[in-house]
Design an enzyme around this catalytic site. Structure first.
Site, PDB file in Angstrom:
ATOM      1  N   HIS A 168       0.928  -1.173  -0.122  1.00 11.74           N
ATOM      2  CA  HIS A 168      -0.065   0.050   0.040  1.00 11.74           C
ATOM      3  C   HIS A 168       0.927   1.160  -0.020  1.00 11.74           C
ATOM      4  O   HIS A 168       2.046   1.292   0.786  1.00 11.74           O
ATOM      5  CB  HIS A 168      -1.099  -0.106   1.195  1.00 11.74           C
ATOM      6  CG  HIS A 168      -1.959   1.011   1.243  1.00 11.74           C
ATOM      7  ND1 HIS A 168      -1.902   2.405   1.297  1.00 11.74           N
ATOM      8  CD2 HIS A 168      -3.332   0.812   0.819  1.00 11.74           C
ATOM      9  CE1 HIS A 168      -3.059   3.051   1.304  1.00 11.74           C
ATOM     10  NE2 HIS A 168      -3.821   2.106   0.826  1.00 11.74           N
ATOM     11  N   GLU A 196      -4.078   1.927  -7.133  1.00 14.14           N
ATOM     12  CA  GLU A 196      -4.253   2.999  -6.347  1.00 14.14           C
ATOM     13  C   GLU A 196      -3.456   4.118  -6.492  1.00 14.14           C
ATOM     14  O   GLU A 196      -2.637   4.303  -5.945  1.00 14.14           O
ATOM     15  CB  GLU A 196      -4.148   2.608  -4.698  1.00 14.14           C
ATOM     16  CG  GLU A 196      -5.246   1.430  -4.421  1.00 14.14           C
ATOM     17  CD  GLU A 196      -5.413   1.445  -2.989  1.00 14.14           C
ATOM     18  OE1 GLU A 196      -6.518   1.408  -2.599  1.00 14.14           O
ATOM     19  OE2 GLU A 196      -4.655   1.718  -2.335  1.00 14.14           O
TER      20      GLU A 196
END
Ligand code: PGA
Length: 215
Positions: A93, A142
């Site tokens: 992430h 993302e």
């Protein structure tokens, strides 16, 4: 199959987790083509698993795992520890890359450890330039500018990025970045997006439930 991944990040205490689970259980009805993955902070992984995984197509994930396998690494939570407690782990992430200095070479180690202990990685990239380890089954795109800003990237741009990635046909392509109960359906109409990694809109169970219902 459409994936709905709730990334709670560093949010919620015990009573808030209990309230979320209670509300979610009251509303959720499993569907064959929907896979829900809830990624709570580590202390809640086990309890959430016990309460949610019997609902059907609901799984537990961790938000990261250690790049160490086991041993004298005070405070680390390893894939070995999480074996049997989580089915998935978010790896790479952008918040981990930025705030905790995680590099591509650490992430490959994490992917391999996850697989060794039966945990499926949800591998995150920020753009088409981030390398993707081999045999990733769930790839989450993302873009940093879209995370937590309310500025979700357009479905058209998301699909353009997907095309550049040349993913294996069996790899699920997940989009994350300000996905909510209002915009999710815009991505699903393209058929190119296999699900969502959801931060803010997953914290409120009724919003997350509405999001899931957009399939
Ligand atoms: P957001 O977060 O939905 O709050 O933008 C997504 C993520 O960081 O995974």
């Amino acid at each position: 199959m459409k994936y709905f991944i709730a990334n709670w990040k560093a949010n919620k205490n015990t009573s808030e987790v209990e309230a979320w689970i209670k509300s979610f259980k009251e509303n959720y009805r499993s569907k064959n083509d929907v896979c829900v993955i809830v990624c709570p902070p580590f202390p809640f992984v086990r309890g959430a698993g016990r309460q949610l995984t019997d609902l059907g197509n609901v799984f537990i994930g961790s938000q990261t795992i250690s790049s160490k396998e086991f041993g004298s690494y005070t405070g680390e939570v390893t894939a070995k520890t999480l074996e049997g407690l989580v089915s998935y782990s978010i790896i790479g992430h952008s918040e981990r890359r930025k705030n905790f200095g995680e590099k591509d070479e650490d992430l490959i180690i994490k992917v391999n450890l996850a697989k060794k202990y039966g945990i499926e990685p949800i591998y995150c990239i920020r753009d088409e330039k981030d390398p993707i380890p081999a045999e990733i089954k769930l790839l989450a795109y993302e873009p940093v500018a879209a995370i937590g800003t309310g500025l979700n990237e357009s479905p058209k741009k998301v699909v353009e990025v997907k095309k550049k990635l040349n993913l294996a046909p069996e790899t699920a392509f997940i989009y994350g970045g300000s996905v909510d109960e209002n915009n999710a359906k815009d991505y699903l109409t393209t058929q190119e997006v296999d699900g969502f990694l959801v931060g803010g809109a997953s914290l409120d169970p009724s919003r997350f439930f509405k999001l899931i219902s957009s399939v």
